[in-house]
Design a protein around this motif. Structure first.
Motif, PDB file in Angstrom:
ATOM      1  N   ALA A   1      92.748  48.910  23.387  1.00  0.00           N
ATOM      2  CA  ALA A   1      93.125  48.495  22.039  1.00  0.00           C
ATOM      3  C   ALA A   1      92.804  47.037  21.783  1.00  0.00           C
ATOM      4  CB  ALA A   1      94.620  48.761  21.836  1.00  0.00           C
ATOM      5  N   LEU A   2      92.970  46.187  22.747  1.00  0.00           N
ATOM      6  CA  LEU A   2      92.650  44.763  22.584  1.00  0.00           C
ATOM      7  C   LEU A   2      91.149  44.555  22.370  1.00  0.00           C
ATOM      8  CD1 LEU A   2      95.001  43.151  25.245  1.00  0.00           C
ATOM      9  CD2 LEU A   2      95.236  43.054  22.757  1.00  0.00           C
ATOM     10  N   ASP A   3      90.337  45.290  23.089  1.00  0.00           N
ATOM     11  CA  ASP A   3      88.879  45.159  22.909  1.00  0.00           C
ATOM     12  C   ASP A   3      88.448  45.605  21.511  1.00  0.00           C
ATOM     13  OD1 ASP A   3      88.608  44.206  25.444  1.00  0.00           O
ATOM     14  OD2 ASP A   3      88.163  46.193  26.303  1.00  0.00           O
ATOM     15  N   ASP A   4      89.082  46.694  21.035  1.00  0.00           N
ATOM     16  CA  ASP A   4      88.712  47.163  19.683  1.00  0.00           C
ATOM     17  C   ASP A   4      89.109  46.156  18.618  1.00  0.00           C
ATOM     18  OD1 ASP A   4      87.697  49.419  20.769  1.00  0.00           O
ATOM     19  OD2 ASP A   4      89.530  50.622  20.438  1.00  0.00           O
ATOM     20  N   VAL A   5      90.275  45.542  18.821  1.00  0.00           N
ATOM     21  CA  VAL A   5      90.724  44.532  17.850  1.00  0.00           C
ATOM     22  C   VAL A   5      89.766  43.354  17.825  1.00  0.00           C
ATOM     23  CG1 VAL A   5      92.539  42.869  17.342  1.00  0.00           C
ATOM     24  CG2 VAL A   5      93.139  45.218  17.914  1.00  0.00           C
ATOM     25  N   ARG A   6      89.309  42.938  19.040  1.00  0.00           N
ATOM     26  CA  ARG A   6      88.375  41.811  19.107  1.00  0.00           C
ATOM     27  C   ARG A   6      87.069  42.136  18.382  1.00  0.00           C
ATOM     28  NH1 ARG A   6      88.393  41.409  24.098  1.00  0.00           N
ATOM     29  NH2 ARG A   6      90.046  39.843  24.307  1.00  0.00           N
ATOM     30  N   LEU A   7      86.523  43.340  18.624  1.00  0.00           N
ATOM     31  CA  LEU A   7      85.269  43.739  17.950  1.00  0.00           C
ATOM     32  C   LEU A   7      85.462  43.805  16.444  1.00  0.00           C
ATOM     33  CD1 LEU A   7      84.069  46.579  20.360  1.00  0.00           C
ATOM     34  CD2 LEU A   7      83.063  44.316  20.075  1.00  0.00           C
ATOM     35  N   LEU A   8      86.622  44.356  16.033  1.00  0.00           N
ATOM     36  CA  LEU A   8      86.886  44.436  14.600  1.00  0.00           C
ATOM     37  C   LEU A   8      86.988  43.057  13.966  1.00  0.00           C
ATOM     38  CD1 LEU A   8      87.531  46.171  12.126  1.00  0.00           C
ATOM     39  CD2 LEU A   8      89.931  46.122  12.812  1.00  0.00           C
ATOM     40  N   GLY A   9      87.597  42.108  14.689  1.00  0.00           N
ATOM     41  CA  GLY A   9      87.700  40.742  14.161  1.00  0.00           C
ATOM     42  C   GLY A   9      86.332  40.099  13.993  1.00  0.00           C
ATOM     43  N   ASN A  10      85.484  40.272  15.015  1.00  0.00           N
ATOM     44  CA  ASN A  10      84.124  39.708  14.922  1.00  0.00           C
ATOM     45  C   ASN A  10      83.360  40.309  13.743  1.00  0.00           C
ATOM     46  OD1 ASN A  10      84.478  38.046  17.153  1.00  0.00           O
ATOM     47  ND2 ASN A  10      83.779  39.623  18.593  1.00  0.00           N
ATOM     48  N   GLY A  11      83.503  41.623  13.547  1.00  0.00           N
ATOM     49  CA  GLY A  11      82.828  42.261  12.412  1.00  0.00           C
ATOM     50  C   GLY A  11      83.319  41.736  11.085  1.00  0.00           C
ATOM     51  N   LEU A  12      84.652  41.525  11.003  1.00  0.00           N
ATOM     52  CA  LEU A  12      85.194  40.990   9.767  1.00  0.00           C
ATOM     53  C   LEU A  12      84.699  39.584   9.488  1.00  0.00           C
ATOM     54  CD1 LEU A  12      88.852  42.325   9.981  1.00  0.00           C
ATOM     55  CD2 LEU A  12      87.049  43.091   8.425  1.00  0.00           C
ATOM     56  N   LEU A  13      84.581  38.762  10.554  1.00  0.00           N
ATOM     57  CA  LEU A  13      84.052  37.399  10.388  1.00  0.00           C
ATOM     58  C   LEU A  13      82.609  37.432   9.851  1.00  0.00           C
ATOM     59  CD1 LEU A  13      85.466  35.605  13.563  1.00  0.00           C
ATOM     60  CD2 LEU A  13      86.156  35.233  11.193  1.00  0.00           C
ATOM     61  N   GLN A  14      81.763  38.287  10.451  1.00  0.00           N
ATOM     62  CA  GLN A  14      80.373  38.408   9.996  1.00  0.00           C
ATOM     63  C   GLN A  14      80.311  38.898   8.549  1.00  0.00           C
ATOM     64  OE1 GLN A  14      78.352  40.918  12.791  1.00  0.00           O
ATOM     65  NE2 GLN A  14      78.502  39.437  14.482  1.00  0.00           N
ATOM     66  N   LEU A  15      81.188  39.870   8.217  1.00  0.00           N
ATOM     67  CA  LEU A  15      81.203  40.357   6.846  1.00  0.00           C
ATOM     68  C   LEU A  15      81.615  39.272   5.862  1.00  0.00           C
ATOM     69  CD1 LEU A  15      80.996  42.724   4.872  1.00  0.00           C
ATOM     70  CD2 LEU A  15      83.388  43.279   5.395  1.00  0.00           C
ATOM     71  N   GLY A  16      82.600  38.435   6.280  1.00  0.00           N
ATOM     72  CA  GLY A  16      83.012  37.337   5.409  1.00  0.00           C
ATOM     73  C   GLY A  16      81.889  36.322   5.188  1.00  0.00           C
ATOM     74  N   GLN A  17      81.132  36.015   6.275  1.00  0.00           N
ATOM     75  CA  GLN A  17      80.008  35.085   6.150  1.00  0.00           C
ATOM     76  C   GLN A  17      78.933  35.642   5.206  1.00  0.00           C
ATOM     77  OE1 GLN A  17      80.007  32.089   7.433  1.00  0.00           O
ATOM     78  NE2 GLN A  17      77.984  31.578   6.608  1.00  0.00           N
ATOM     79  N   SER A  18      78.638  36.931   5.362  1.00  0.00           N
ATOM     80  CA  SER A  18      77.642  37.562   4.479  1.00  0.00           C
ATOM     81  C   SER A  18      78.111  37.537   3.029  1.00  0.00           C
ATOM     82  CB  SER A  18      77.380  38.999   4.929  1.00  0.00           C
ATOM     83  OG  SER A  18      76.875  39.024   6.247  1.00  0.00           O
ATOM     84  N   LEU A  19      79.407  37.819   2.813  1.00  0.00           N
ATOM     85  CA  LEU A  19      79.930  37.783   1.457  1.00  0.00           C
ATOM     86  C   LEU A  19      79.836  36.392   0.850  1.00  0.00           C
ATOM     87  CD1 LEU A  19      83.077  40.088   1.793  1.00  0.00           C
ATOM     88  CD2 LEU A  19      81.004  40.569   0.493  1.00  0.00           C
ATOM     89  N   ARG A  20      80.079  35.341   1.683  1.00  0.00           N
ATOM     90  CA  ARG A  20      79.980  33.967   1.192  1.00  0.00           C
ATOM     91  C   ARG A  20      78.538  33.654   0.774  1.00  0.00           C
ATOM     92  NH1 ARG A  20      82.037  29.587   5.268  1.00  0.00           N
ATOM     93  NH2 ARG A  20      83.993  30.660   4.773  1.00  0.00           N
ATOM     94  N   GLU A  21      77.556  34.043   1.617  1.00  0.00           N
ATOM     95  CA  GLU A  21      76.155  33.801   1.283  1.00  0.00           C
ATOM     96  C   GLU A  21      75.765  34.567   0.021  1.00  0.00           C
ATOM     97  OE1 GLU A  21      74.000  34.935   4.715  1.00  0.00           O
ATOM     98  OE2 GLU A  21      74.597  33.173   5.915  1.00  0.00           O
ATOM     99  N   PHE A  22      76.234  35.802  -0.111  1.00  0.00           N
ATOM    100  CA  PHE A  22      75.914  36.601  -1.300  1.00  0.00           C
ATOM    101  C   PHE A  22      76.493  35.962  -2.560  1.00  0.00           C
ATOM    102  CE2 PHE A  22      77.212  39.953  -4.258  1.00  0.00           C
ATOM    103  CZ  PHE A  22      75.967  40.498  -4.547  1.00  0.00           C
ATOM    104  N   VAL A  23      77.734  35.452  -2.431  1.00  0.00           N
ATOM    105  CA  VAL A  23      78.355  34.796  -3.584  1.00  0.00           C
ATOM    106  C   VAL A  23      77.563  33.569  -3.994  1.00  0.00           C
ATOM    107  CG1 VAL A  23      80.401  33.536  -4.331  1.00  0.00           C
ATOM    108  CG2 VAL A  23      80.662  35.719  -3.146  1.00  0.00           C
ATOM    109  N   GLN A  24      77.118  32.756  -3.008  1.00  0.00           N
ATOM    110  CA  GLN A  24      76.343  31.546  -3.338  1.00  0.00           C
ATOM    111  C   GLN A  24      75.009  31.912  -3.989  1.00  0.00           C
ATOM    112  OE1 GLN A  24      76.061  29.446   0.343  1.00  0.00           O
ATOM    113  NE2 GLN A  24      78.179  28.651   0.265  1.00  0.00           N
ATOM    114  N   LYS A  25      74.361  32.930  -3.431  1.00  0.00           N
ATOM    115  CA  LYS A  25      73.085  33.347  -3.998  1.00  0.00           C
ATOM    116  C   LYS A  25      73.272  33.876  -5.420  1.00  0.00           C
ATOM    117  CE  LYS A  25      69.114  36.345  -3.006  1.00  0.00           C
ATOM    118  NZ  LYS A  25      68.569  37.342  -2.061  1.00  0.00           N
TER     119      LYS A  25
END
Length: 441
Positions: free
Chosen positions: A43-67
């Motif tokens: 469960a801890l490993d899945d949470v870590r992977l999910l957190g990393n995915g959420l971080l990447q998604l947030g970065q992509s959303l920020r770039e999309f908003v700026q564009k």
């Protein structure tokens, strides 16, 4: 004998288990402690992977908003440009509407003017017909008087009758000139003949005629006009005398209104054509008879369309018909450059007699007028008369040209070429090259 307890217990257990369970199924052994430990770490490993995915998604959303924000800004800029263009188009549309209204008004005025022009054209045609009728009547009168003159004996003809005939002939030529001015250019191809001299029966009147206008001036005449002259050894002819200077000058060429077409054949240039009251050419034969009397000065006066006047003078001689009236000039004075230096020693050329030095063309034909051409060149005072400045360079070259080197082509408004006898012996300047003291604009 002692029996081992362990085997007995195992046998008893085997017998009891089925009865206790009520069924024949074997018991399932579930290891508890190890299974719980592995589930916690997964469960801890899945949470870590999910957190990393959420971080990447947030970065992509920020770039999309700026564009997207940049694209929205571009869209706003284009909308502003469109608004400005639309406002400009609205202004242009209003201006076009105003111009359209003005054009409608102008069209109405032009239609009215067109009707007036049509009426004027009809009136002009009727006047031309009247002038032609008067001309015909006067010609009939002149012919009748000439027949009477030829039938009468020489002693019965008076000088008054000869003067009357000359006056009638002059009137006929004047009416002919006015008719030509009112007719289209297609009817003006052949220039009219100059007013001839009509002799009287009195031989004394012929012998007393002045040899040229200089002689007439020396006899006391000071009024400009058309006079009968008789150079030595020739027949009398009429000539225009310019008495406005300190000497009398015989005018051999005049351009002032474009009323005469100077694109004529050799015979016309040899005998003369035009009207003394307007444009005319005295004739090569008559000019030759003038200069054979002695030393002569050729005076050329030019005027442009801004009323600038220039003059130039030459010592002048002209050969006879046997050498096609070859011209000889030596520059004497003037207030503008001398472009005739390349034309002296040249024979006269017309469109039907090519005597120029250009091997591939007829200069008189190309430049619409007879002249002493070399290899065509840029000087021709007998070219086409233009009332407005031609747009094309080739058309300007066909005009009345007096073009020094490296100057633009300019068709002149007025020219006068005259001949007079010098009051004192001619002295040639040390240098015949003229100084450029005046130019035509």
């Amino acid at each position: 004998m002692t029996i081992p307890l362990i085997p007995i217990l195992l046998v008893a257990a085997a017998a009891c288990v089925p009865s206790l369970c009520g069924q024949g199924d074997p018991p399932v052994l579930q290891p508890e402690a190890p299974v719980e430990t592995r589930s916690r770490f997964a469960a801890l490993d899945d949470v870590r992977l999910l957190g990393n995915g959420l971080l990447q998604l947030g970065q992509s959303l920020r770039e999309f908003v700026q564009k997207t924000r940049g694209q929205i800004n571009d869209i706003f800029q284009k909308l502003n440009i469109f608004d400005n263009s639309f406002s400009q188009l609205s202004v242009l549309a209003s201006e076009i509407k105003e111009e359209e209204e003005e054009l409608k008004k102008t069209t109405v005025v032009l239609k009215a003017n067109n009707e007036e022009i049509k009426d004027m054209s009809v009136r002009i045609d009727s006047k031309v017909d009247i002038i032609l009728q008067e001309k015909s009547q006067l010609q009939n009168k002149v012919e009748g008087l000439e027949e009477k003159l030829s039938s009468m004996s020489h002693g019965l003809v008076t000088s008054e009758q000869v003067a009357e005939i000359n006056g009638l002939r002059f009137t006929v030529n004047t009416l002919t000139q006015e008719t030509n001015e009112r007719m289209p250019d297609i009817f003006k191809g052949e220039a009219p003949t100059l007013t001839p001299y009509l002799s009287s029966s009195s031989t004394s009147s012929m012998t007393n005629l002045p040899s040229d206008c200089s002689d007439l001036f020396n006899r006391g005449e000071r009024v400009n006009g058309v006079y009968a002259i008789r150079p030595k050894g020739t027949e009398p002819f009429m000539a225009l005398c310019d008495m406005s200077k300190e000497y009398g000058a015989t005018v051999i060429q005049q351009r002032m209104d474009g009323s005469v077409n100077f694109d004529q054949i050799w015979e016309k240039y040899e005998n003369g054509f035009g009207d003394f009251q307007g444009d005319f050419w005295l004739g090569l034969r008559n000019v030759h008879s003038l200069v054979t009397q002695g030393s002569s000065v050729l005076h050329i006066q030019l005027e442009d369309w801004k009323h600038n006047r220039r003059f130039i003078e030459y010592r002048f001689n002209l050969n006879g018909p046997e050498s096609n009236y070859t011209i000889h000039l030596t520059h004497l004075s003037g207030d503008f450059p001398d472009p005739m230096v390349n034309h002296t020693g040249m024979m006269f050329s017309t469109k039907d007699r090519d005597n120029d030095n250009h091997q591939e063309s007829n200069c008189a034909h190309d430049y619409t007028g007879g002249w002493w051409y070399n290899a065509c060149g840029d000087t021709n005072l007998n070219g086409r008369y233009f009332h407005m400045r031609p747009k094309g360079r080739s058309d300007r070259r066909r005009g009345i040209q007096w073009k020094p080197a490296q100057k633009t082509y300019y068709s002149l408004k007025r020219t006068q070429i005259s001949v007079h006898t010098p009051a004192y012996p001619i002295t040639t300047p040390a240098s015949s090259a003229s100084t450029e003291t005046g130019v035509f604009l």
